[in-house]
Design an enzyme around this catalytic site. Structure first.
Site: not given
Ligand code: DGL
Length: 258
Positions: A74, A187
């Site tokens: 993440c 993301c």
């Molecule tokens: N998947 C996450 C990232 O790589 C974040 C998504 C979220 O919860 O806003 O930043």
């Protein structure tokens, strides 16, 4: 000595499953425990303090299980928490940041025009500003927050072609896309949209994500400390989620196997 202990991988929700897919492709003998925090998703519109607290809670769970390494799958949790997590825990913590370097290096010295698509929190945090400052003198870099792309995955609407394309057009129609060399998927949720981005962007625009490099980095760290699983070990993925519903379990399994 080889270690068959599991690797803990986490994300705010389902996005990190795109990273798990790449880890299992490169390292099929490893056991992965994935924790998606869908009950608290999205992280990208929260404060850094909130995301830090949620990240610490997840890492505590992994420590209790006895994982040999943790992957923060993440970008948002990385921006908010990786430094504090590394200062607190004595095990390898692999993190993710938008693959801007890969995008700029593609130019081999020729200035690149790059859009970084990520969450609002990732794009406004110090970590990303520092990364951007390394490349912005010689390249043109645009920050594009796309929070709705997280929600669409979490609400199982990824197969709704019209909704997805409408959302992408809303975020990207303001750019002269023909002049953009790369779009960075900063993301992990956005990696599931690769085919949609291909449909949106001209063939000359590259689509870049950090999943392959992250999995390789994990492999290299475990290899260096001789902690890779044995080559005849039975690998696999256990999916856990803070949303205990069957709907979420089915959705996570769908994203893993799609
Ligand atoms: N998947 C996450 C990232 O790589 C974040 C998504 C979220 O919860 O806003 O930043």
């Amino acid at each position: 000595m080889a270690s068959n202990a599991p690797i803990g991988v986490f994300d705010s929700g389902l996005g990190g499953i795109s990273v798990v897919r790449e880890i299992t492709r490169q390292m099929p003998n490893e056991r992965i425990i994935y924790f998606g925090d869908s009950a608290n998703a999205p992280y990208g519109t929260k404060t850094p303090e909130e995301v830090r607290k949620l990240s610490f809670d997840i890492v505590e769970r992994f420590i209790k299980i006895g994982v040999k390494a943790i992957v923060i799958a993440c970008n948002t949790a990385t921006s908010a928490a990786v430094n504090d997590l590394r200062a607190t825990y004595d095990l390898p913590i692999i993190s993710m940041e938008p693959a801007l370097k890969v995008a700029c290096d593609r130019g081999h010295g020729k200035p690149q025009r790059v859009i970084v698509a990520a969450t609002p929190l990732t794009l406004r945090e110090k970590k990303f500003t520092a990364l951007m400052n390394r490349f912005s003198a010689t390249n043109t870099i645009y920050r594009q927050p796309c929070p709705d792309l997280v929600e669409i995955v979490e609400h199982d609407q990824l197969e709704d072609h019209d909704l997805v394309m409408r959302t992408l057009h809303r975020y990207f129609d303001g750019y002269d896309l023909g002049s953009i060399d790369s779009v960075v998927l900063g993301c992990t949720h956005f990696v599931f949209y690769r085919d949609y981005f291909r449909e949106l962007l001209p063939d000359s625009t590259a689509i870049i994500d950090g999943n392959e490099g992250t999995a390789r980095h994990l492999h290299d760290l475990l290899a260096a400390s001789d902690e890779l699983a044995e080559t005849d070990a039975q690998g696999g993925v256990t999916l856990k989620n803070s949303d205990p519903s069957e709907r979420m379990a089915a959705l996570a399994a769908k994203r893993l196997n799609a």
